[in-house]
Design a protein around this motif. Structure first.
Motif, short mmCIF file in Angstrom:
data_model
loop_
_atom_site.label_atom_id
_atom_site.label_comp_id
_atom_site.label_asym_id
_atom_site.label_seq_id
_atom_site.Cartn_x
_atom_site.Cartn_y
_atom_site.Cartn_z
N TYR A 296 0.83 -1.21 0.00
CA TYR A 296 0.00 0.00 0.00
C TYR A 296 0.86 1.25 0.00
O TYR A 296 0.57 2.22 -0.72
CB TYR A 296 -0.91 -0.02 1.22
N GLN A 297 1.93 1.22 0.78
CA GLN A 297 2.83 2.38 0.82
C GLN A 297 3.51 2.59 -0.52
O GLN A 297 3.66 3.72 -1.00
CB GLN A 297 3.87 2.20 1.94
N GLN B 219 1.01 4.02 -2.89
CA GLN B 219 0.77 5.42 -2.56
C GLN B 219 1.93 6.30 -3.03
O GLN B 219 1.72 7.41 -3.52
CB GLN B 219 0.58 5.57 -1.05
N ASP B 220 3.15 5.78 -2.91
CA ASP B 220 4.30 6.54 -3.38
C ASP B 220 4.33 6.63 -4.91
O ASP B 220 4.83 7.60 -5.47
CB ASP B 220 5.60 5.90 -2.87
N VAL C 87 -3.47 10.85 -9.90
CA VAL C 87 -4.56 11.18 -8.97
C VAL C 87 -5.60 12.04 -9.67
O VAL C 87 -6.81 11.87 -9.50
CB VAL C 87 -4.00 11.88 -7.73
#
Length: 204
Positions: free
Chosen positions: A80-81, A84-85, A92
């Motif tokens: 997940y990290q 997200q990175d 987005v």
């Protein structure tokens, strides 16, 4: 401390007494305050851990460690990290735009009567008509070229009949009736009429 050593039967030497006095003198008010604060925070932490049921959670955490669940959760957190990175501002923005367009489409479908369409489909499904449509539609699509050709022929015939003048008289009628193309056309119409009658009789 000197009293304890005396009770234990050990006579303290002058060096030990000086060491104890030096340690006592080195304790400043700031150090005593920090030690007291540290002890207070430790007791508060122990109290909160006891109230939050940490003692009950420790066996569960131990089971997760033995089963490997905790490691899998950690790996999922890393994935997940990483995701997200990897999301840039452009990605987005595109995701937000896609979600906005999807919500707008749902709103337009709702306003356009999609609910009524769903109700109609449910009624067709309950009566079995939807299955009949699904079975008939491929055949209809295969015959669509024939239907389009028939409509084109009708349009051409109507246009030609308007442009071509007809001459009256028994002679012209006799000539028309003795024409081979006319007889073939009449035979086609008779055959078409017979097929339509048979099909209507089967449907009824």
């Amino acid at each position: 401390m000197t009293t304890e050593l005396k009770e234990a039967g050990l006579a303290p030497s002058h060096e030990v007494e000086r060491l104890v006095e030096a340690a006592r003198d080195s304790l400043t008010d700031d150090m005593v305050s920090r030690l007291a604060g540290f002890c207070g925070e430790g007791l508060d932490l122990v109290d909160r851990a006891s109230r939050s049921g940490l003692a009950q959670a420790i066996p569960l955490i131990a089971d997760m460690v033995h089963n490997g669940d905790l490691e899998r959760i950690s790996q999922l957190a890393r994935v997940y990290q990483s995701a997200q990175d990897a999301l840039t501002d452009e990605m987005v923005g595109r995701l937000a735009e896609t979600m906005g367009e999807g919500l707008s489409l749902l709103d337009r479908l709702n306003r356009g009567g999609a609910g009524r369409l769903v109700q109609m489909l449910e009624q067709l499904e309950s009566t079995g008509a939807l299955e009949k449509i699904a079975n008939t539609l491929p055949v209809l699509l295969d015959k669509l070229d024939m239907v389009a050709g028939l409509l084109t022929c009708l349009e051409s015939a109507a246009t030609k009949s308007k442009v071509t003048p007809t001459a009256g008289g028994i002679g012209n009628l006799w000539q028309l009736m003795t024409n081979g193309e006319t007889q073939q056309s009449l035979q086609f119409l008779v055959s078409l009429s017979q097929q339509m009658q048979d099909r209507c009789a089967k449907a009824s």
